[in-house]
Enzyme design. Sequence first.
Site, PDB file in Angstrom:
ATOM      1  N   SER A 111      79.586  20.847  -6.178  1.00 54.67           N
ATOM      2  CA  SER A 111      79.655  20.985  -4.722  1.00 54.67           C
ATOM      3  C   SER A 111      80.359  19.763  -4.128  1.00 54.67           C
ATOM      4  O   SER A 111      81.496  19.473  -4.490  1.00 54.67           O
ATOM      5  CB  SER A 111      78.241  21.173  -4.142  1.00 54.67           C
ATOM      6  OG  SER A 111      78.294  21.516  -2.778  1.00 54.67           O
ATOM      7  N   GLU A 206      85.196  27.388  -7.233  1.00 55.09           N
ATOM      8  CA  GLU A 206      84.031  28.158  -6.800  1.00 55.09           C
ATOM      9  C   GLU A 206      83.733  27.761  -5.362  1.00 55.09           C
ATOM     10  O   GLU A 206      84.218  26.753  -4.880  1.00 55.09           O
ATOM     11  CB  GLU A 206      82.828  27.907  -7.718  1.00 55.09           C
ATOM     12  CG  GLU A 206      82.327  26.453  -7.757  1.00 55.09           C
ATOM     13  CD  GLU A 206      81.425  26.074  -6.603  1.00 55.09           C
ATOM     14  OE1 GLU A 206      80.614  26.933  -6.157  1.00 55.09           O
ATOM     15  OE2 GLU A 206      81.527  24.934  -6.111  1.00 55.09           O
ATOM     16  N   HIS A 276      77.456  28.057  -7.182  1.00 55.44           N
ATOM     17  CA  HIS A 276      76.327  27.457  -6.474  1.00 55.44           C
ATOM     18  C   HIS A 276      75.009  28.167  -6.804  1.00 55.44           C
ATOM     19  O   HIS A 276      73.970  27.816  -6.265  1.00 55.44           O
ATOM     20  CB  HIS A 276      76.560  27.499  -4.961  1.00 55.44           C
ATOM     21  CG  HIS A 276      77.257  26.284  -4.429  1.00 55.44           C
ATOM     22  ND1 HIS A 276      78.565  25.976  -4.729  1.00 55.44           N
ATOM     23  CD2 HIS A 276      76.832  25.285  -3.614  1.00 55.44           C
ATOM     24  CE1 HIS A 276      78.916  24.855  -4.115  1.00 55.44           C
ATOM     25  NE2 HIS A 276      77.878  24.410  -3.432  1.00 55.44           N
TER      26      HIS A 276
END
Length: 306
Positions: A111, A206, A276
């Site tokens: 992230s 992603e 995630h």
Amino acid sequence: MITIPPYLQKGDTIGLLAPAGFMPFEKIHTCIDVLGDWGYSVALGETVHSHSDTYFSSTDEERCADLQRMLDDDHIKAILCVRGGYGVSRIIDKLSFKNFKKSPKWIIGYSDITVLHAHLYRKHKIASLHAPMAAAFNDEGFMSPYVASLRSALTGETSSFRCEPLQLNRTGEAEGNLVGGNLTLLAHLVGTASDLPTKNKILFIEDVGEYLYNIDRMLLQLKRSGKLKKLAGLVVGGFTDVKDTERPFGATAYEIIQDAVKEYDFPVCYNFPVSHTNENYALKNGLPHKLVVDEAGVRLSEIVEK
């Protein structure tokens, strides 16, 4: 040449800290216990004990100082960021990697931690781990193959991952250094000192919680800045909890990506387990890999140079 930090031995110390968003300490307990069960000592940064009442775990200055201490501490052999969120971009230019380059260690997370991965690769050619963070250990997640892949990566096992074929996939084979992370951050870093080089690389992406039009905009940013043109291959992970506007955008996240790369001929796979969600394999960012996409499925394997 890519510098590979030393792999861990039993008794080594892993530092835990929160360089970006706030995370309640009670959500970190399981991670601490399991790392101990794996045979490691744990050193806690000040930011994991934070009582911040803002989005961040603490002030920019405190988060920067906490990470700097762990970067410089030779007794700490790896740094696991307990969560991402947002905040590393606010401190990355204040960090010194002078001592870290002399004694590198594994930086672990995903992230917002994409900023650290990209910076380490772009500026210092040091490998890192795009991998599960503290929350992944909770609710018996520590027994999953995804957390197990982090354990294997830390000990130096050669990684090799597979996933099922999808009709959207574009078949082919590619070799190159594996780089990437969160699409939002990769687009955000274009033009900065941490801008990720992608030529002849296998790029993985992603994201979570983005509007479809914003996914399209970020891919256009990468495309217009030349980040997609000369890839060796593309690995598309999970695009979860995507949102749409009242008037539909008219394409799914994967269809948007497919359209962005349709003019190129490198292999592309979709729905790879990097995301995630709990389906998030530990990937050695910066190291050589081979990508095979065919009718039987997808194989992404680390290349060990002899």
